[in-house]
Enzyme design. Sequence first.
Site, PDB file in Angstrom:
ATOM      1  N   ASP A  93     -10.561   4.073  -1.093  1.00  0.00           N
ATOM      2  CA  ASP A  93     -11.176   3.073  -0.209  1.00  0.00           C
ATOM      3  C   ASP A  93     -12.696   3.035  -0.340  1.00  0.00           C
ATOM      4  O   ASP A  93     -13.358   4.074  -0.393  1.00  0.00           O
ATOM      5  CB  ASP A  93     -10.828   3.394   1.253  1.00  0.00           C
ATOM      6  CG  ASP A  93      -9.372   3.106   1.556  1.00  0.00           C
ATOM      7  OD1 ASP A  93      -8.586   2.906   0.602  1.00  0.00           O
ATOM      8  OD2 ASP A  93      -9.026   3.084   2.746  1.00  0.00           O
ATOM      9  N   ASP A 132       0.832  -1.198   0.000  1.00  0.00           N
ATOM     10  CA  ASP A 132       0.000   0.000   0.000  1.00  0.00           C
ATOM     11  C   ASP A 132       0.876   1.261   0.000  1.00  0.00           C
ATOM     12  O   ASP A 132       1.685   1.455   0.916  1.00  0.00           O
ATOM     13  CB  ASP A 132      -0.862  -0.073   1.277  1.00  0.00           C
ATOM     14  CG  ASP A 132      -2.000   0.913   1.287  1.00  0.00           C
ATOM     15  OD1 ASP A 132      -2.018   1.811   0.430  1.00  0.00           O
ATOM     16  OD2 ASP A 132      -2.869   0.783   2.169  1.00  0.00           O
TER      17      ASP A 132
HETATM   18  C1  GLA Z   1      -5.395   2.273   2.889  1.00  0.00           C
HETATM   19  C2  GLA Z   1      -5.936   1.124   2.039  1.00  0.00           C
HETATM   20  C3  GLA Z   1      -6.948   0.337   2.850  1.00  0.00           C
HETATM   21  C4  GLA Z   1      -6.304  -0.195   4.120  1.00  0.00           C
HETATM   22  C5  GLA Z   1      -5.698   0.951   4.911  1.00  0.00           C
HETATM   23  C6  GLA Z   1      -4.855   0.459   6.070  1.00  0.00           C
HETATM   24  O1  GLA Z   1      -6.380   3.195   3.184  1.00  0.00           O
HETATM   25  O2  GLA Z   1      -6.497   1.610   0.864  1.00  0.00           O
HETATM   26  O3  GLA Z   1      -7.481  -0.729   2.076  1.00  0.00           O
HETATM   27  O4  GLA Z   1      -5.323  -1.136   3.772  1.00  0.00           O
HETATM   28  O5  GLA Z   1      -4.855   1.755   4.095  1.00  0.00           O
HETATM   29  O6  GLA Z   1      -4.282   1.503   6.795  1.00  0.00           O
END
Ligand code: GLA
Length: 641
Positions: free
Chosen positions: A456, A393
Amino acid sequence: MLPFLLFASAQNPEMVRLEDMDLSNVRQGWGNPMKNKSVDGHQLKIGGASFEHGLGTHAVSVINIDLGSDPVLFRAMVGVDDEAGPQGDVDFHVLCDGVEKFNSGVMHLGDAAKAVSIGLKGVKKLTLRVGNGGDEINYDHADWADAMILHYGSQPKTMAIPVEKPYILTPKPPRLPRINGPEVLGARPGRDFVWRVPATGDRPMRFTAKGLPSSLRLDKETGVVLGKAPRRGTYTIALTATNAKGRKSRKVDLVVGDKIALTPPMGWNSWNCFATAVDEAKVRSAAKMFVEKGLVDHGWQYVNIDDCWSIIPHSNDPVLGGPQRQPDGTIRTNGKFPSMKELTDSIHKMGLRAGIYSSPGPTTCGGYTSSYKYEHKDAQAWADWGFDYLKYDWCSYSEVLKPEGLGNLQKPYRDMRAALDKVDRDIVFSLCQYGMGDVWKWGAEVGGNCWRTTGDINDSWDSMSGIGFSQNGHEKFAGPGHWNDPDMLVVGWVGWGPQLHPTKLTPSEQYTHITLWSLLSSPLLIGCDLTKLDDFTLNLLTNDEVLAVNQDRLGKPAHRERVVGDIEVWTRPLADGSYALGIFNRGDGDLDARFSASDVGLKGSARVRDLWRQKDMGVMTSMSVKLKSHGCGLFKLSSVR
Ligand code: GLA
């Protein structure tokens, strides 16, 4: 002069402020409706002007108000709250008995508030709606400042949002054995291999496998296959499952070569339910639920830990703080994950696979230690611990390189790819950088097995449908071994921990979610607390004919075939020469819709099967379907010839 004065009688009208009404009836895309505050809890402020009273909400939002016996006037000052980011743009609408009386047009951060004043004489229902300004709902903080209704008669009241009752479409699987799951599995030569034959039917059941390479062992009672992948080649394995009711066989191809994830990964991830509240016990119990609730019988396989398993730098918390790495540089887990190896061993014993998470920056999105400058060390640690999936990520990588230009965007993923290539383990590489630089165009090139195409998701219609329906065009870039990922599932009990709630999606919206993600060949990662799985959610996750669309070995995701008003038709070809067709109603009311054999390019008529109901519908040139608001149908169309 204000219009209400025109109605002035001996008595002055009474006033009710919007924020003093029952706000439990407000529907909104993110957060909660706030009285006299912005959605983030600050003083209401639009274009630099502060307001003492009003309602802070978030697009997309709807409030229906029963106006009582003698309404006079609605008035408000509307605009984007000053706390929103630059992407915050919204549109405000006021409808009287369903007829639009005010439309603000798209309003941006910093725009001065617009005044609304609408006479209500004779009107029964007032609808206040905030749209997303034509893009995603990110930062769409919308204020109805100084919003009030003047009236003489009975008190206006917000109206309850109609609740749709869950309805189960998936038939119970037959008692006779049935082998489910993908028809093709990928592995690299000599690597550890873990799989479990997904099969429904009465237990006890016995499994046999003809043509199973000698480096693999099948547990005859559980169907768990463990061992090492053999030499390069395609091994057709004839599986048989037998129980007291009878026996069933099916073939699966094990393709040993360079590619893994030949069909989209299916599993669970801790983030959408537990977020920072994740710990080893929760992950173990999720794995246990895979078996107890029968998810394994339908091909669910990966048990993935998201953020929050490593050390928080400089934290004094005895559980989360401490040295980030061992003296040799090996990354340390925090106190909530005492033994990763024992955890993955127990997951593998069940025939399941395990996933982990990191960031190429110095810390993860949650502020935990991640892999910057330790890419090779970390890849080795995950391989040693026995992980089979890595979500990588972007998060704090912007501190290292600006997220600009393809070179910068690709660098961290190329680096981690190189590190993963050095370790002796098949690890699905899941890129997460929210779609920057049109990642779908190059995710495969940098060695990703899947890549997030969006920000998200959350459990609102606007988030889920906004993401899902915007995937058209990405299908060209996906295929066996490399998939578009429009983010994880938001069905069941979700909540980004520790407090969970049942998904805010209606039952019909949840059918749309699973149908669309299946059509899109998206990785399917359940985001809910599996200990709280109810019959409805299980029905969504265990329909083998629906999942077979997602897992189809041809691996060609759907595209949008046509749109008529609120109706969308999405289609994709399947490996057996047939087609899957999803028909969706994005509108606020139930609708009758129609699809045709010609939607999938079939001339004349087609044999039609309803996949959710697992029912043949007959041979027809076109078929009409009743679609609930935000609901859908999923069909398989095959040539009659
Ligand atoms: C980002 C990702 C999420 C999750 C969070 C964890 O927002 O897009 O899917 O993994 O980080 O902190």
